[in-house]
Design a protein around this motif. Structure first.
Motif, mmCIF file in Angstrom:
data_model
loop_
_atom_site.group_PDB
_atom_site.id
_atom_site.type_symbol
_atom_site.label_atom_id
_atom_site.label_comp_id
_atom_site.label_asym_id
_atom_site.label_seq_id
_atom_site.Cartn_x
_atom_site.Cartn_y
_atom_site.Cartn_z
ATOM 1 N N UNK A 139 0.826 -1.206 0.000
ATOM 2 C CA UNK A 139 0.000 0.000 0.000
ATOM 3 C C UNK A 139 0.860 1.256 0.000
ATOM 4 N N UNK A 140 1.933 1.234 0.776
ATOM 5 C CA UNK A 140 2.817 2.399 0.847
ATOM 6 C C UNK A 140 3.479 2.665 -0.503
ATOM 7 N N UNK A 141 3.985 1.621 -1.142
ATOM 8 C CA UNK A 141 4.662 1.787 -2.420
ATOM 9 C C UNK A 141 3.696 2.225 -3.522
ATOM 10 N N UNK A 142 2.514 1.628 -3.540
ATOM 11 C CA UNK A 142 1.521 2.012 -4.550
ATOM 12 C C UNK A 142 1.100 3.465 -4.357
ATOM 13 N N UNK A 143 0.925 3.863 -3.108
ATOM 14 C CA UNK A 143 0.538 5.246 -2.818
ATOM 15 C C UNK A 143 1.620 6.221 -3.273
ATOM 16 N N UNK A 144 2.881 5.845 -3.090
ATOM 17 C CA UNK A 144 3.980 6.712 -3.503
ATOM 18 C C UNK A 144 4.008 6.903 -5.024
ATOM 19 N N UNK A 145 3.706 5.846 -5.755
ATOM 20 C CA UNK A 145 3.701 5.932 -7.217
ATOM 21 C C UNK A 145 2.484 6.678 -7.746
ATOM 22 N N UNK A 146 1.323 6.433 -7.141
ATOM 23 C CA UNK A 146 0.067 6.951 -7.677
ATOM 24 C C UNK A 146 -0.361 8.287 -7.076
ATOM 25 N N UNK A 147 0.157 8.597 -5.907
ATOM 26 C CA UNK A 147 -0.326 9.791 -5.229
ATOM 27 C C UNK A 147 -1.759 9.642 -4.800
ATOM 28 N N UNK A 148 -2.181 8.403 -4.538
ATOM 29 C CA UNK A 148 -3.566 8.126 -4.135
ATOM 30 C C UNK A 148 -3.590 6.899 -3.249
ATOM 31 N N UNK A 160 -2.609 4.240 -14.410
ATOM 32 C CA UNK A 160 -2.669 2.782 -14.419
ATOM 33 C C UNK A 160 -3.031 2.250 -15.800
ATOM 34 N N UNK A 161 -3.960 2.894 -16.454
ATOM 35 C CA UNK A 161 -4.377 2.449 -17.782
ATOM 36 C C UNK A 161 -3.217 2.571 -18.775
ATOM 37 N N UNK A 162 -2.467 3.653 -18.683
ATOM 38 C CA UNK A 162 -1.357 3.865 -19.611
ATOM 39 C C UNK A 162 -0.261 2.820 -19.452
ATOM 40 N N UNK A 163 -0.167 2.203 -18.267
ATOM 41 C CA UNK A 163 0.915 1.259 -17.989
ATOM 42 C C UNK A 163 0.440 -0.200 -17.943
#
Length: 203
Positions: A139-148, A160-163
């Motif tokens: 959760x921490x890593x995903x939040x850092x990448x997505x800002x959400x 997410x769709x672009x990748x």
């Protein structure tokens, strides 16, 4: 909520499109993510998110009940059954995972399972991950990448769709790695979300 029935569908020209019924565990993240994909491909697929929320085994039980009810209604001339029924859940610390998998397999219910959680699937959009991680790290890593966090905003969804192609290849590579080293089904880290997204994208 636990006694809810799948939404009643009208048989119209829309029925020519592939119809998917999905049961999801989370109240925000999974539904928002799948709905975003479904809107992009609504000319070919209709995705209905059932309102029931629960643990893995409860989701599969409701999916099986919905499928039987759906097929019974179809035999009576009341609509057509869904083309596919999916359950989306995390391994996390849930009990009865194997019972859920077994029940799904016996009743032809498709599964999109993430271990430890769906945030691992989001993380794979940005980087390979082969080492074990717990849900908090994912959760921490995903939040850092997505800002959400749990509520994915529009910018995060578009990212997410672009990748998606990179994420799919990384998820498949994880499955090959686990199969090659004899890891158990659904080992950590791993996610089968790519299969459901692929069904929506290529309906």
């Amino acid at each position: 909520m636990r006694g809810s029935k799948p939404p009643v569908r009208q048989v119209t020209a829309r029925a020519q499109r592939r119809e998917i019924l999905a049961f999801v565990e989370g109240r925000e993240t999974e539904e928002r993510y799948l709905t975003h994909w479904a809107r992009r491909h609504r000319d070919r697929v209709l995705v209905t998110i059932d309102p029931f929320r629960g643990g893995p085994l409860q989701l599969v039980e409701h999916a099986v009940a919905a499928k039987r009810r759906d097929e019974r209604d179809a035999k009576r001339g009341r609509g057509k059954p869904y083309d596919e029924i999916w359950c989306v859940f995390d391994i996390d610390e849930h009990p009865n995972i194997e019972a859920a998998r077994s029940l799904a397999e016996r009743n032809d219910i498709a599964l999109a399972v993430s271990n430890p959680c769906i945030e691992l699937w989001f993380l794979l959009h940005f980087a390979e991950r082969f080492a074990y991680l717990d849900r908090y790290e994912a959760q921490r890593l995903a939040r850092a990448h997505l800002g959400a966090g749990k509520v994915l905003h529009e910018r995060a969804l578009e990212t997410l769709i672009a990748r998606i192609e990179d994420a799919t290849l990384r998820a498949q590579k994880l499955e090959e790695k686990h199969e090659g080293d004899g890891s158990p089904l659904g080992a950590n880290p791993g996610s089968g979300m790519w299969r459901l997204v692929d069904r929506i994208r290529n309906a």
